[in-house]
Structures are given as C-alpha cells and as structure tokens.
Design a protein around this motif. Structure first.
Motif, mmCIF file in Angstrom:
data_model
loop_
_atom_site.group_PDB
_atom_site.id
_atom_site.type_symbol
_atom_site.label_atom_id
_atom_site.label_comp_id
_atom_site.label_asym_id
_atom_site.label_seq_id
_atom_site.Cartn_x
_atom_site.Cartn_y
_atom_site.Cartn_z
ATOM 1 N N ASP A 106 52.103 47.714 63.903
ATOM 2 C CA ASP A 106 50.842 47.764 63.168
ATOM 3 C C ASP A 106 50.387 46.357 62.820
ATOM 4 N N ARG A 107 49.078 46.187 62.734
ATOM 5 C CA ARG A 107 48.506 44.914 62.317
ATOM 6 C C ARG A 107 47.544 45.193 61.182
ATOM 7 N N VAL A 108 47.680 44.433 60.110
ATOM 8 C CA VAL A 108 46.836 44.597 58.933
ATOM 9 C C VAL A 108 45.578 43.767 59.107
ATOM 10 N N THR A 109 44.414 44.400 58.860
ATOM 11 C CA THR A 109 43.153 43.664 58.963
ATOM 12 C C THR A 109 42.638 43.219 57.598
ATOM 13 N N SER A 110 42.953 44.013 56.557
ATOM 14 C CA SER A 110 42.562 43.598 55.215
ATOM 15 C C SER A 110 43.507 44.211 54.188
ATOM 16 N N LEU A 111 43.555 43.542 53.059
ATOM 17 C CA LEU A 111 44.439 43.922 51.967
ATOM 18 C C LEU A 111 43.666 43.704 50.675
ATOM 19 N N THR A 112 43.682 44.704 49.789
ATOM 20 C CA THR A 112 42.994 44.572 48.511
ATOM 21 C C THR A 112 44.015 44.551 47.384
ATOM 22 N N LEU A 113 43.899 43.557 46.524
ATOM 23 C CA LEU A 113 44.744 43.433 45.345
ATOM 24 C C LEU A 113 43.876 43.586 44.102
ATOM 25 N N ARG A 114 44.429 44.209 43.067
ATOM 26 C CA ARG A 114 43.773 44.304 41.765
ATOM 27 C C ARG A 114 44.547 43.381 40.828
ATOM 28 N N ILE A 115 43.861 42.368 40.302
ATOM 29 C CA ILE A 115 44.525 41.362 39.479
ATOM 30 C C ILE A 115 43.798 41.225 38.141
ATOM 31 N N GLY A 116 44.548 41.364 37.068
ATOM 32 C CA GLY A 116 43.983 41.211 35.735
ATOM 33 C C GLY A 116 43.699 39.754 35.426
ATOM 34 N N GLU A 117 42.621 39.533 34.665
ATOM 35 C CA GLU A 117 42.245 38.160 34.337
ATOM 36 C C GLU A 117 43.273 37.483 33.435
ATOM 37 N N LEU A 118 44.174 38.261 32.832
ATOM 38 C CA LEU A 118 45.212 37.705 31.965
ATOM 39 C C LEU A 118 46.552 37.565 32.684
ATOM 40 N N ALA A 119 46.583 37.841 33.979
ATOM 41 C CA ALA A 119 47.834 37.807 34.752
ATOM 42 C C ALA A 119 48.291 36.384 35.065
ATOM 43 N N GLY A 120 47.445 35.415 34.815
ATOM 44 C CA GLY A 120 47.832 34.028 35.071
ATOM 45 C C GLY A 120 47.806 33.654 36.540
ATOM 46 N N VAL A 121 46.977 34.345 37.312
ATOM 47 C CA VAL A 121 46.873 34.095 38.748
ATOM 48 C C VAL A 121 45.525 33.451 39.035
ATOM 49 N N VAL A 122 45.542 32.362 39.777
ATOM 50 C CA VAL A 122 44.308 31.699 40.201
ATOM 51 C C VAL A 122 43.923 32.283 41.559
ATOM 52 N N PRO A 123 42.828 33.074 41.616
ATOM 53 C CA PRO A 123 42.472 33.751 42.865
ATOM 54 C C PRO A 123 42.360 32.830 44.079
ATOM 55 N N GLU A 124 41.779 31.663 43.914
ATOM 56 C CA GLU A 124 41.621 30.736 45.037
ATOM 57 C C GLU A 124 42.977 30.266 45.549
ATOM 58 N N ALA A 125 43.899 29.990 44.639
ATOM 59 C CA ALA A 125 45.247 29.554 45.032
ATOM 60 C C ALA A 125 45.998 30.692 45.709
#
Length: 120
Positions: A22-41
């Motif tokens: 199988d090959r994945v074409t897209s992946l969706t993540l749900r990330i809370g603004e308080l999770a400490g994750v920088v979306p661009e990074a």
C-alpha cells in the motif's frame, strides 16, 4: 525539535496499519493548540520521516483543535487562548482543560492504484 520524533512515531504507526504494497497519499492529524507542536516543523519533519516508506510523498493535513476549558466554579466553558489562561475570567476559579492537547491520527488515504494487479 520534538516534531521529528512525533513524525517518526506517526510514520511507524501508519506503516504498521497499512498493508504490504500500500502507498499512502495523504494523512490527517488532529493537533491541539496546547500540544506544544509547531505545525510547520512537523510538516517538514514528516517529509524526512516518511522518506523511503509507504508514506513517501504523502500530503500531511493538520486540523488544529482550539484549547477549551470548563470553570469548576461557575460552570462556564471558554477558550483558553494562547498562551493559555487557566482561571475563569468571570469568577476567578480554576479551569479544567477540556480540549487542546490532542495529537491524533484522524485518517489515512491510500493510493487505490498502488499494489493493484491488472486483470489479464
């Protein structure tokens, strides 16, 4: 940069879930603004972590979840803002966090053509 370790963990989990070939074409993540994750990074790190895997070239989509909290004093629900305020603007009581720390894999879209053997 912990986004690289997050990206590597996501790639590992998705690879375990998809079938061989199988090959994945897209992946969706749900990330809370308080999770400490920088979306661009995370987006940059995902490209590195996915290289050479079933997710190579896949599009990463990120849904951001607003930080929300509940006042234990007056019962009011409100956004926490960023940086978060965890006391009630109305009565001053402490707030209980309801949302905003999520980091979930929401969906994985596979390439329908990958691994397909045409009829002969």
């Amino acid at each position: 940069m912990h986004e690289l370790s997050i990206a590597m963990a996501v790639v590992d989990q998705v690879q375990e879930a998809v079938g061989a070939g199988d090959r994945v074409t897209s992946l969706t993540l749900r990330i809370g603004e308080l999770a400490g994750v920088v979306p661009e990074a995370l987006d940059f790190s995902f490209g590195l972590a996915a290289d050479g895997t079933a997710l190579a070239g896949a599009r990463l989509l990120i849904e951001t979840v607003e930080g929300r909290a509940h006042c234990d004093g007056c019962g009011r629900d409100a956004p926490t803002g960023m940086p978060p305020v965890l006391w009630c603007a109305g009565c001053g009581a402490n707030l209980t966090l309801l949302a905003g720390r999520e980091l979930d894999i929401v969906s994985v879209v596979l390439d329908e053509e990958a691994g397909h053997v045409p009829n002969r």
